[in-house]
Write a protein that holds these residues in place. Structure first.
Motif, PDB file in Angstrom:
ATOM      1  N   ILE A  46       0.860  -1.193   0.000  1.00 42.39           N
ATOM      2  CA  ILE A  46       0.000   0.000   0.000  1.00 42.39           C
ATOM      3  C   ILE A  46       0.885   1.228   0.000  1.00 42.39           C
ATOM      4  CG2 ILE A  46      -1.693   1.341   1.311  1.00 42.39           C
ATOM      5  CD1 ILE A  46      -2.881  -1.268   2.313  1.00 42.39           C
ATOM      6  N   MET A  47       0.684   2.089  -0.999  1.00 50.12           N
ATOM      7  CA  MET A  47       1.491   3.309  -1.145  1.00 50.12           C
ATOM      8  C   MET A  47       0.574   4.455  -1.557  1.00 50.12           C
ATOM      9  SD  MET A  47       4.729   1.626  -3.212  1.00 50.12           S
ATOM     10  CE  MET A  47       3.657   0.731  -4.348  1.00 50.12           C
ATOM     11  N   GLN A  48       1.092   5.664  -1.485  1.00 45.61           N
ATOM     12  CA  GLN A  48       0.278   6.790  -1.925  1.00 45.61           C
ATOM     13  C   GLN A  48       0.669   7.230  -3.328  1.00 45.61           C
ATOM     14  OE1 GLN A  48       0.730   9.763   1.111  1.00 45.61           O
ATOM     15  NE2 GLN A  48       2.630  10.577   0.288  1.00 45.61           N
ATOM     16  N   VAL A  49      -0.274   7.925  -3.960  1.00 46.98           N
ATOM     17  CA  VAL A  49      -0.089   8.403  -5.329  1.00 46.98           C
ATOM     18  C   VAL A  49       0.491   9.811  -5.283  1.00 46.98           C
ATOM     19  CG1 VAL A  49      -1.224   8.773  -7.550  1.00 46.98           C
ATOM     20  CG2 VAL A  49      -2.205   7.149  -5.918  1.00 46.98           C
ATOM     21  N   MET A  50       1.431  10.075  -6.169  1.00 52.09           N
ATOM     22  CA  MET A  50       1.999  11.416  -6.280  1.00 52.09           C
ATOM     23  C   MET A  50       1.966  11.837  -7.749  1.00 52.09           C
ATOM     24  SD  MET A  50       5.836  12.808  -5.316  1.00 52.09           S
ATOM     25  CE  MET A  50       5.637  12.652  -3.550  1.00 52.09           C
ATOM     26  N   PRO A  51       1.211  12.911  -8.078  1.00 47.77           N
ATOM     27  CA  PRO A  51       0.463  13.791  -7.184  1.00 47.77           C
ATOM     28  C   PRO A  51      -0.842  13.151  -6.704  1.00 47.77           C
ATOM     29  CG  PRO A  51       0.124  14.460  -9.448  1.00 47.77           C
ATOM     30  CD  PRO A  51       1.144  13.358  -9.488  1.00 47.77           C
ATOM     31  N   MET A  52      -1.342  13.662  -5.578  1.00 43.95           N
ATOM     32  CA  MET A  52      -2.553  13.109  -4.983  1.00 43.95           C
ATOM     33  C   MET A  52      -3.758  13.350  -5.884  1.00 43.95           C
ATOM     34  SD  MET A  52      -1.946  14.105  -0.954  1.00 43.95           S
ATOM     35  CE  MET A  52      -3.297  13.058  -0.374  1.00 43.95           C
ATOM     36  N   CYS A  53      -4.734  12.443  -5.794  1.00 44.30           N
ATOM     37  CA  CYS A  53      -5.917  12.495  -6.660  1.00 44.30           C
ATOM     38  C   CYS A  53      -7.171  12.224  -5.840  1.00 44.30           C
ATOM     39  CB  CYS A  53      -5.832  11.440  -7.754  1.00 44.30           C
ATOM     40  SG  CYS A  53      -4.347  11.459  -8.753  1.00 44.30           S
ATOM     41  N   LEU A  54      -8.239  12.954  -6.107  1.00 43.57           N
ATOM     42  CA  LEU A  54      -9.519  12.645  -5.493  1.00 43.57           C
ATOM     43  C   LEU A  54      -9.943  11.240  -5.914  1.00 43.57           C
ATOM     44  CD1 LEU A  54     -11.581  15.930  -6.051  1.00 43.57           C
ATOM     45  CD2 LEU A  54     -10.629  15.095  -3.900  1.00 43.57           C
ATOM     46  N   GLY A  55     -10.381  10.453  -4.954  1.00 47.00           N
ATOM     47  CA  GLY A  55     -10.912   9.136  -5.284  1.00 47.00           C
ATOM     48  C   GLY A  55      -9.876   8.048  -5.462  1.00 47.00           C
ATOM     49  N   ILE A  56      -8.573   8.381  -5.407  1.00 43.07           N
ATOM     50  CA  ILE A  56      -7.524   7.352  -5.493  1.00 43.07           C
ATOM     51  C   ILE A  56      -6.641   7.482  -4.251  1.00 43.07           C
ATOM     52  CG2 ILE A  56      -5.714   6.280  -6.896  1.00 43.07           C
ATOM     53  CD1 ILE A  56      -6.695   7.749  -9.296  1.00 43.07           C
ATOM     54  N   PRO A  57      -7.074   6.901  -3.136  1.00 39.09           N
ATOM     55  CA  PRO A  57      -6.288   7.062  -1.909  1.00 39.09           C
ATOM     56  C   PRO A  57      -4.974   6.289  -1.911  1.00 39.09           C
ATOM     57  CG  PRO A  57      -8.116   5.570  -1.531  1.00 39.09           C
ATOM     58  CD  PRO A  57      -8.313   6.135  -2.910  1.00 39.09           C
ATOM     59  N   PHE A  58      -4.944   5.161  -2.669  1.00 36.84           N
ATOM     60  CA  PHE A  58      -3.771   4.303  -2.591  1.00 36.84           C
ATOM     61  C   PHE A  58      -3.420   3.673  -3.937  1.00 36.84           C
ATOM     62  CE2 PHE A  58      -6.213   3.499   1.435  1.00 36.84           C
ATOM     63  CZ  PHE A  58      -5.464   4.349   2.240  1.00 36.84           C
ATOM     64  N   ILE A  59      -2.171   3.288  -4.033  1.00 34.00           N
ATOM     65  CA  ILE A  59      -1.725   2.317  -5.035  1.00 34.00           C
ATOM     66  C   ILE A  59      -1.512   1.011  -4.280  1.00 34.00           C
ATOM     67  CG2 ILE A  59       0.257   1.638  -6.443  1.00 34.00           C
ATOM     68  CD1 ILE A  59       0.395   4.599  -7.328  1.00 34.00           C
ATOM     69  N   ILE A  60      -2.022  -0.087  -4.836  1.00 32.37           N
ATOM     70  CA  ILE A  60      -1.981  -1.356  -4.119  1.00 32.37           C
ATOM     71  C   ILE A  60      -1.286  -2.445  -4.941  1.00 32.37           C
ATOM     72  CG2 ILE A  60      -4.051  -0.835  -2.794  1.00 32.37           C
ATOM     73  CD1 ILE A  60      -5.565  -2.802  -4.690  1.00 32.37           C
ATOM     74  N   SER A  61      -0.845  -3.460  -4.239  1.00 33.65           N
ATOM     75  CA  SER A  61      -0.171  -4.597  -4.865  1.00 33.65           C
ATOM     76  C   SER A  61      -1.177  -5.652  -5.315  1.00 33.65           C
ATOM     77  CB  SER A  61       0.800  -5.226  -3.868  1.00 33.65           C
ATOM     78  OG  SER A  61       0.069  -5.833  -2.800  1.00 33.65           O
TER      79      SER A  61
END
Length: 226
Positions: free
Chosen positions: A77-92
């Motif tokens: 579980i990681m965060q997206v850069m830049p942040m986006c509404l509706g996409i809290p995480f990047i997942i495996s």
């Protein structure tokens, strides 16, 4: 007597044992022009977001990101850069499999493929539909707190809440429509995402790495239904 499910808020971990000396949670940086254009049009401004029935429609394909912390390998579980509404995480792929094995309703989340430089493992943008405050929050019971004024308040209606908007009230005890109680993943403008206990239990059992449960502080919100 009906027993309410337990829900938990999670955030990308800042545990130094996992992220090292970085002051930022492990992040996947996306510089793809198509992605940035899509984000600008749909996932930055709340009004634009709610104009769409499917915010992820026409999401660009073949996106590749890179670890912002260049010496770190991707985790679950990681965060997206830049942040986006509706996409809290990047997942495996592990997290994807957990959600599928639990038969979480596809209406509660959506995945889009992502590659990460230097990794052969699959990763995904985790979309979680964000619900409107005005349509889901019971303002007659929800409790808000303003750090500016150091006071708690219950507003009774959404319209009364809007009159106090400049005082930066944050919800602390959140009552949502009972119609949402069957969901395992819930996110509203005011708070979230919330994950049901069975999801968190599965994360623990499968040793998912990269999240912290929010247990206190300004961002902790208690979720109930009415």
């Amino acid at each position: 007597m009906h027993k309410q499910k337990n829900y938990y808020q999670i955030e990308p971990t800042i545990d130094s044992k996992i992220i090292g000396k970085s002051e930022l949670a492990l992040s996947v940086e996306i510089t793809n022009k198509q992605f940035l254009a899509f984000r600008k049009n749909k996932l930055v401004y709340v009004d634009n977001y709610f104009e769409q029935t499917e915010p992820y429609k026409d999401f660009p394909k073949n996106i590749t990101g890179k670890m912002y912390q260049r010496k770190k390998s991707p985790i679950d579980i990681m965060q997206v850069m830049p942040m986006c509404l509706g996409i809290p995480f990047i997942i495996s792929g592990k997290v994807k499999e957990i959600l599928e094995n639990l038969n979480i309703k596809k209406s509660e989340y959506h995945l889009e493929d992502l590659s990460i430089d230097g990794s052969s493992e699959p990763f995904y943008f985790l979309f979680i539909p964000m619900l409107k405050n005005s349509e889901t929050i019971d303002y007659s019971k929800s409790v808000f707190y303003s750090t500016l004024q150091d006071r708690f308040a219950v507003f009774d209606t959404y319209e009364k809440y809007l009159t106090e908007k400049n005082n930066r009230f944050k919800v602390k005890n959140l009552f949502l429509s009972k119609a949402l109680e069957s969901q395992d993943i819930i996110s509203v403008q005011a708070a979230g995402p919330f994950f049901s206990e069975r999801i968190i239990d599965a994360f623990k059992e499968n040793h998912v790495i990269g999240y912290d449960i929010i247990k206190g502080g300004d961002f902790k919100v208690d979720l109930k239904f009415s």
